[in-house]
Write a protein that holds these residues in place. Structure first.
Motif, mmCIF file in Angstrom:
data_model
loop_
_atom_site.group_PDB
_atom_site.id
_atom_site.type_symbol
_atom_site.label_atom_id
_atom_site.label_comp_id
_atom_site.label_asym_id
_atom_site.label_seq_id
_atom_site.Cartn_x
_atom_site.Cartn_y
_atom_site.Cartn_z
ATOM 1 N N LYS A 686 0.849 -1.194 0.000
ATOM 2 C CA LYS A 686 0.000 0.000 0.000
ATOM 3 C C LYS A 686 0.888 1.248 0.000
ATOM 4 N N TRP A 687 0.272 2.361 -0.332
ATOM 5 C CA TRP A 687 0.996 3.625 -0.473
ATOM 6 C C TRP A 687 1.333 4.199 0.903
ATOM 7 N N PRO A 688 2.479 4.852 1.042
ATOM 8 C CA PRO A 688 2.798 5.486 2.330
ATOM 9 C C PRO A 688 1.817 6.600 2.660
ATOM 10 N N GLN A 689 1.838 7.036 3.893
ATOM 11 C CA GLN A 689 0.995 8.160 4.283
ATOM 12 C C GLN A 689 1.439 9.409 3.531
ATOM 13 N N VAL A 690 0.533 10.380 3.452
ATOM 14 C CA VAL A 690 0.862 11.615 2.746
ATOM 15 C C VAL A 690 1.939 12.372 3.521
ATOM 16 N N TRP A 691 2.700 13.158 2.801
ATOM 17 C CA TRP A 691 3.717 14.000 3.417
ATOM 18 C C TRP A 691 3.029 15.177 4.132
ATOM 19 N N PRO A 692 3.482 15.590 5.326
ATOM 20 C CA PRO A 692 4.686 15.142 6.020
ATOM 21 C C PRO A 692 4.448 14.075 7.091
ATOM 22 N N ALA A 693 3.226 13.516 7.154
ATOM 23 C CA ALA A 693 2.942 12.517 8.193
ATOM 24 C C ALA A 693 3.868 11.312 8.071
ATOM 25 N N ARG A 694 4.256 10.975 6.867
ATOM 26 C CA ARG A 694 5.090 9.783 6.651
ATOM 27 C C ARG A 694 6.496 9.950 7.231
ATOM 28 N N LEU A 695 6.919 11.185 7.474
ATOM 29 C CA LEU A 695 8.270 11.421 7.982
ATOM 30 C C LEU A 695 8.451 10.858 9.378
ATOM 31 N N GLU A 696 7.453 11.035 10.244
ATOM 32 C CA GLU A 696 7.605 10.700 11.654
ATOM 33 C C GLU A 696 7.032 9.345 12.030
ATOM 34 N N LYS A 697 6.138 8.830 11.232
ATOM 35 C CA LYS A 697 5.456 7.584 11.592
ATOM 36 C C LYS A 697 6.253 6.379 11.122
ATOM 37 N N PRO A 715 9.604 -1.096 15.321
ATOM 38 C CA PRO A 715 8.947 0.213 15.423
ATOM 39 C C PRO A 715 9.521 1.067 16.543
ATOM 40 N N GLU A 716 9.859 0.436 17.664
ATOM 41 C CA GLU A 716 10.458 1.183 18.775
ATOM 42 C C GLU A 716 11.856 1.662 18.397
ATOM 43 N N ASP A 717 12.586 0.823 17.695
ATOM 44 C CA ASP A 717 13.917 1.183 17.215
ATOM 45 C C ASP A 717 13.854 2.450 16.362
ATOM 46 N N PHE A 718 12.892 2.471 15.460
ATOM 47 C CA PHE A 718 12.684 3.613 14.579
ATOM 48 C C PHE A 718 12.373 4.875 15.386
ATOM 49 N N ALA A 719 11.456 4.754 16.339
ATOM 50 C CA ALA A 719 11.025 5.915 17.124
ATOM 51 C C ALA A 719 12.159 6.463 17.988
ATOM 52 N N VAL A 720 12.910 5.577 18.619
ATOM 53 C CA VAL A 720 14.002 6.008 19.485
ATOM 54 C C VAL A 720 15.093 6.705 18.668
ATOM 55 N N ASP A 721 15.376 6.164 17.492
ATOM 56 C CA ASP A 721 16.374 6.787 16.615
ATOM 57 C C ASP A 721 15.960 8.209 16.239
ATOM 58 N N TYR A 722 14.697 8.379 15.900
ATOM 59 C CA TYR A 722 14.205 9.705 15.496
ATOM 60 C C TYR A 722 14.266 10.694 16.653
ATOM 61 N N GLN A 723 13.808 10.273 17.831
ATOM 62 C CA GLN A 723 13.857 11.158 18.988
ATOM 63 C C GLN A 723 15.292 11.510 19.356
ATOM 64 N N HIS A 724 16.157 10.529 19.240
ATOM 65 C CA HIS A 724 17.568 10.750 19.555
ATOM 66 C C HIS A 724 18.167 11.846 18.678
ATOM 67 N N TRP A 725 17.964 11.736 17.368
ATOM 68 C CA TRP A 725 18.573 12.713 16.471
ATOM 69 C C TRP A 725 17.895 14.067 16.547
ATOM 70 N N LYS A 726 16.622 14.105 16.891
ATOM 71 C CA LYS A 726 15.991 15.401 17.112
ATOM 72 C C LYS A 726 16.646 16.124 18.279
ATOM 73 N N TYR A 754 18.333 4.939 9.860
ATOM 74 C CA TYR A 754 16.924 5.168 9.515
ATOM 75 C C TYR A 754 16.665 6.543 8.906
ATOM 76 N N GLY A 755 17.681 7.360 8.746
ATOM 77 C CA GLY A 755 17.478 8.711 8.225
ATOM 78 C C GLY A 755 17.023 9.687 9.279
ATOM 79 N N GLY A 756 17.249 9.365 10.565
ATOM 80 C CA GLY A 756 16.802 10.251 11.647
ATOM 81 C C GLY A 756 17.488 11.600 11.632
ATOM 82 N N PHE A 757 18.767 11.622 11.275
ATOM 83 C CA PHE A 757 19.491 12.888 11.206
ATOM 84 C C PHE A 757 18.882 13.799 10.147
ATOM 85 N N ALA A 758 18.599 13.254 8.968
ATOM 86 C CA ALA A 758 17.982 14.047 7.899
ATOM 87 C C ALA A 758 16.581 14.509 8.300
ATOM 88 N N ALA A 759 15.821 13.644 8.950
ATOM 89 C CA ALA A 759 14.470 14.010 9.375
ATOM 90 C C ALA A 759 14.502 15.158 10.377
#
Length: 896
Positions: A686-697, A715-726, A754-759
């Motif tokens: 299926k298609w990803p969520q619309v931008w920019p919702a797809r960036l964080e989910k 999923p937790e790995d992804f979330a922790v990586d994103y919070q870390h780089w933010k 996961y691209g957390g730095f870019a996000a």
């Protein structure tokens, strides 16, 4: 005998002396008993009230004077101490005021103005100090009599007893801490390395006994507020010139000393917090559980009177692959963040080591002598390998042919090179001297690709297919197929044969990210023009190998007169597009066969019609852009397998199940199609969520039953990586490294995960190339799923881009991996090649690698902006300069 400070001597001296002697002996015996009890007890010394300070001072000083009297040594006399507000001085009981002892003290005093006060503090181990003078470390002076050592040892307090702060006439008490809660020395907890600066200090001890003394947290004066803004930071070196004039040396020394002591107490408080999670070698991320409990407060030390509310820091610097600074450091004021006080001897030795590293590091850099000159791309300019090719029919000569030994020389700069023009002005014009090529302007000037205009090269239109503007062309596409929905449903685009990449450059206005690529061919420097303009681009060609991207990741693939023969050899090149295009994604083709009716174009159009039908692509629109006078054909890839199963002929054939669509590094092109995923938990179903919702989910196909890169459920790995780089970007990179982000446009994350730095950089006017190493976990599909882009690469080879392409490179634990695999020298030379002069490199890695890199960067005349280290982990931020070596190295395989 020492009397009270304000006592008067009268005619009854003898009787008074006898009485005082008796009282002194009694107090001394009691004091010894208390001392023995304290040394044998495992309990912590209780918190003292400010009301008890006077009595403690009395007993402490009386004992000290008795020891000195019995050993025959001359004690330093205490001087009258005034409060910080200038009020009436406080008295210290049992302090000598005799003139003879005062003279002795003057003779024994050091050059330091505070030395007498320090000596007095050192002789009174139980005294709770309210002075704002230097550090309180015990010195074993050479003239002390050893006969009193045993007695003094019994009464010596446990390290890190409570100390008081001084603010006017009021004294605040700090809770005491046990030996287990605090180490004997703050220095012992911190790795000392060549990249570590040890701050200047006063009145340091020459022995290790100095590490068991009290600490004082001083109130920060308002004038010190700016220099203290960096807060707590372990082993930080900032080598940026300070702004503003110098202050008086003595005043600066006192302030630095107070900052050192305050930093020590704050850090030791934080050492008590058990929330840190251990990370394993596989890269598990460490983070704080509760940000509100974090005791680190940026720029607001205890007792500081500024009243400013600062954001508390939420993480310490973990010793794992994903790590961040303990605190941000303001590099603009040129003030070093302090650490535990260390001896001058150690500091001098550290400086000597750093000088040795600079002079005797053994690195000797040379300029590459190659036919490509200042545009040298090692893997694309291997002329020796290209000459040996049997055929160039499929553009083999434009593909990668890397030398066996990657070069370690540096690429020269174009004459007159200067800092690139800032975005978005750079989209319209660039400095001619930075890319001194006019061939493309002469060849394509009439099509508004690029024009020479004095000291600038300008880009008035877009390209051959949109000479009157790319935005009108982009809007025409969406009007033809509204479902494309630029910047919402469509976020990541692949532009084939991009020219100077104006299509991708103007799609930024529609919140779309475009990966543009073109070969290094007779259209001189087209990709280099794009990169200099601040537009993503890559030197690549559709030849015999798959492009270095995963399967099913691009929302739209675009080709505007890209001269790619899609229809030949069974549509092998079109099938490569099919591999990379998402199910339900669109192929936008605006070429002469779409709108011209001559014999050749008509033949190609017919061939493309047959090919796309056999591939189950639906032709959803054929539109004419009347302003640019071109036609646009838009095809849609199927989102199910129904069409594949109903084809009368299996041509092109479906790929075997063993064929991985994500396998792309040095993999030959395949003349087959991969089935569309149908399982709800499979990527591409299926298609990803619309931008920019797809960036964080987290992507829907990352399941909790799967283990992520850091050992957590995916999923937790992804979330922790994103919070870390933010946190890292917000609290450190944006403000703590002295980087002017308005000058940063082209960014590369050399090890992206996961691209957390870019996000985390989403709100800035930058784009980030996320690179996934070929021997790392394949997380690049996750990067694309969240609306970002990147590519696979082997960092033992050169990157397929022109020199001076990027404003900022970010490498998180990459160099240590490459060092073990193929060495550092070639990678450092490659970093220097693709980084623009005045560009920044941020490295997070082990201390050993950081030290080696720092030495190598110094040998290349890079500016070391900041170094940081803790727990065998470090951070290095450097800036490239215009320096080039004078010696030359000829690379015979790159000479015409």
């Amino acid at each position: 005998m020492a009397l009270g400070r304000y006592s008067r001597l009268d005619d009854k001296k003898s009787s008074s002396s006898g009485y005082c002697s008796t009282a002194t002996i009694v107090v001394f015996v009691a004091l010894c008993l208390v001392g023995v009890w304290m040394m044998t007890s495992s309990s912590v010394v209780p918190v003292q009230n400010t009301d008890d300070v006077a009595s403690q001072e009395s007993m402490s000083e009386l004992k000290t004077q008795m020891d000195e009297s019995s050993s025959g040594s001359n004690a330093a006399s205490g001087e009258m101490m005034s409060t910080s507000s200038g009020d009436e001085p406080k008295s210290k009981p049992f302090d000598s005021s005799s003139s003879s002892e005062s003279n002795n003290n003057k003779n024994n005093a050091t050059d330091d103005e505070n030395s007498s006060g320090d000596d007095e503090a050192k002789s009174k181990p139980f005294e709770s100090s309210s002075s704002s003078s230097g550090s309180f470390e015990s010195n074993n002076a050479s003239d002390e009599n050893s006969s009193g050592d045993d007695e003094a040892a019994k009464s010596k307090p446990k390290p890190f007893e409570n100390a008081t702060t001084s603010s006017g006439d009021e004294a605040k008490s700090k809770p005491s801490q046990s030996d287990e809660a605090k180490p004997n020395s703050f220095k012992d907890n911190l790795p000392v390395d060549a990249n570590t600066v040890i701050p200047e200090e006063k009145n340091t001890s020459s022995t290790e006994d100095a590490k068991t003394t009290q600490e004082v947290i001083e109130e920060k004066p308002k004038e010190d507020e700016e220099s203290y803004k960096g807060g707590v930071s372990d082993n930080v070196e900032i080598e940026e010139p300070p702004k503003g004039g110098d202050k008086d040396a003595a005043e600066t020394g006192d302030k630095n000393e107070r900052e050192q002591v305050s930093d020590v107490n704050k850090f030791n408080d934080a050492e008590k917090k058990p929330e840190e999670m251990k990370d394993k070698e596989n890269g598990e991320i460490e983070e704080k559980v509760d940000d509100k409990k974090d005791q680190f407060q940026e720029g607001s030390a205890e007792g500081k009177g500024s009243g400013e509310n600062k954001e508390p820091l939420s993480e310490v610097f973990p010793s794992v692959a994903q790590s961040e600074l303990l605190n941000e450091t303001n590099t603009q004021n040129g003030v070093f963040s302090t650490q535990a006080m260390q001896s001058k001897k150690e500091k001098l030795a550290e400086k000597s080591l750093k000088l040795d590293n600079n002079k005797g590091n053994g690195y000797s850099w040379k300029v590459c002598n190659v036919s490509a000159g200042c545009d040298y791309i090692p893997c694309l300019d291997n002329l020796e390998a290209i000459k040996k090719l049997r055929t160039t029919k499929h553009y083999e000569h434009r593909e990668r042919h890397c030398p066996n030994d990657p070069p370690t020389c540096v690429v020269p700069l174009p004459k007159g090179y200067q800092r690139s023009i800032k975005w978005p002005t750079s989209r319209e014009k660039i400095w001619y001297r930075n890319v001194p090529h006019t061939k493309l302007a002469d060849f394509k000037g009439h099509q508004n690709w690029v024009k020479a205009n004095g000291e600038y090269l300008t880009f008035p239109g877009g390209g051959t297919q949109f000479t009157h503007g790319a935005l009108h062309y982009i809007d025409t596409i969406q009007k033809s197929v509204p479902e494309i929905a630029w910047g919402k449903r469509t976020r990541v685009v692949l532009d084939v044969g991009c020219g100077v990449a104006s299509f991708g450059g103007y799609l930024f206005d529609r919140d779309v990210l475009t990966m543009s690529f073109a070969p290094k061919d007779e259209h001189e420097a087209q990709v280099q023009f794009a990169l200099e303009r601040g537009i993503p681009a890559l030197s690549a060609v559709m030849g015999t190998k798959r492009l270095p991207f995963p399967g099913r990741v691009f929302d739209v693939v675009h080709c505007a007169r890209c001269r790619v023969p899609w229809h030949i050899e069974g549509g092998k090149l079109a099938l490569e597009l099919n591999r990379m295009l998402r199910p339900g994604g669109y192929f936008v083709w605006s070429a002469t066969p779409v709108y011209r009716k001559n014999q050749e174009d008509s033949r190609i159009w017919e061939a493309m019609t047959n090919l796309t039908k056999s591939m189950c692509w639906d032709l959803v629109s054929v539109t004419k852009d009347r302003l640019n006078k071109v036609g646009i054909a838009i095809y849609r890839k199927p989102s199910s397998n129904a069409c594949y199963e109903q084809r009368p002929q299996d041509d092109p054939p479906l790929c075997y199940q063993s064929d991985d669509p994500d396998a792309a590094w040095n993999v030959d092109l395949q003349s087959c199609m991969h089935k569309v995923p149908t399982s709800p938990s499979e990527r591409g179903s299926k298609w990803p969520q619309v931008w920019p919702a797809r960036l964080e989910k987290s992507p829907y196909w990352l399941l909790s039953s799967q283990t992520g890169v850091y050992g957590k459920p995916a999923p937790e790995d992804f979330a922790v990586d994103y919070q870390h780089w933010k946190r890292v970007v917000t609290k450190t990179y944006l403000n703590g490294l002295g980087i002017d982000w308005s000058t940063v446009r082209n960014v590369m994350d050399m090890r992206a995960i996961y691209g957390g730095f870019a996000a985390a950089l989403k709100e800035l006017n930058v784009w980030v190339m996320n690179v996934i190493s070929i021997d790392a976990p394949d997380t690049l599909p996750v990067v694309y799923e969240r609306g970002l882009f990147g590519m696979y690469h082997d960092w033992c080879e050169s990157f397929s881009t022109y020199p001076r392409s990027y404003d900022l490179l970010h490498a998180d634990h990459l160099f240590s991996k490459i060092k073990n695999k193929c060495g550092l020298a070639a990678l450092v030379a490659e970093v220097d090649r693709i980084l623009r002069p005045e560009g920044k490199l941020i490295v997070r890695d082990s201390l050993v690698v950081i030290a080696e890199l720092q030495s190598m960067m110094r040998s290349m005349h890079y500016e070391i902006r900041m170094t940081y280290s803790r727990d065998k982990e470090g951070l290095l931020c450097v800036k490239k300069t215009m320096w080039r070596p004078k010696e030359v190295q000829t690379l015979t395989y790159a000479i015409q």
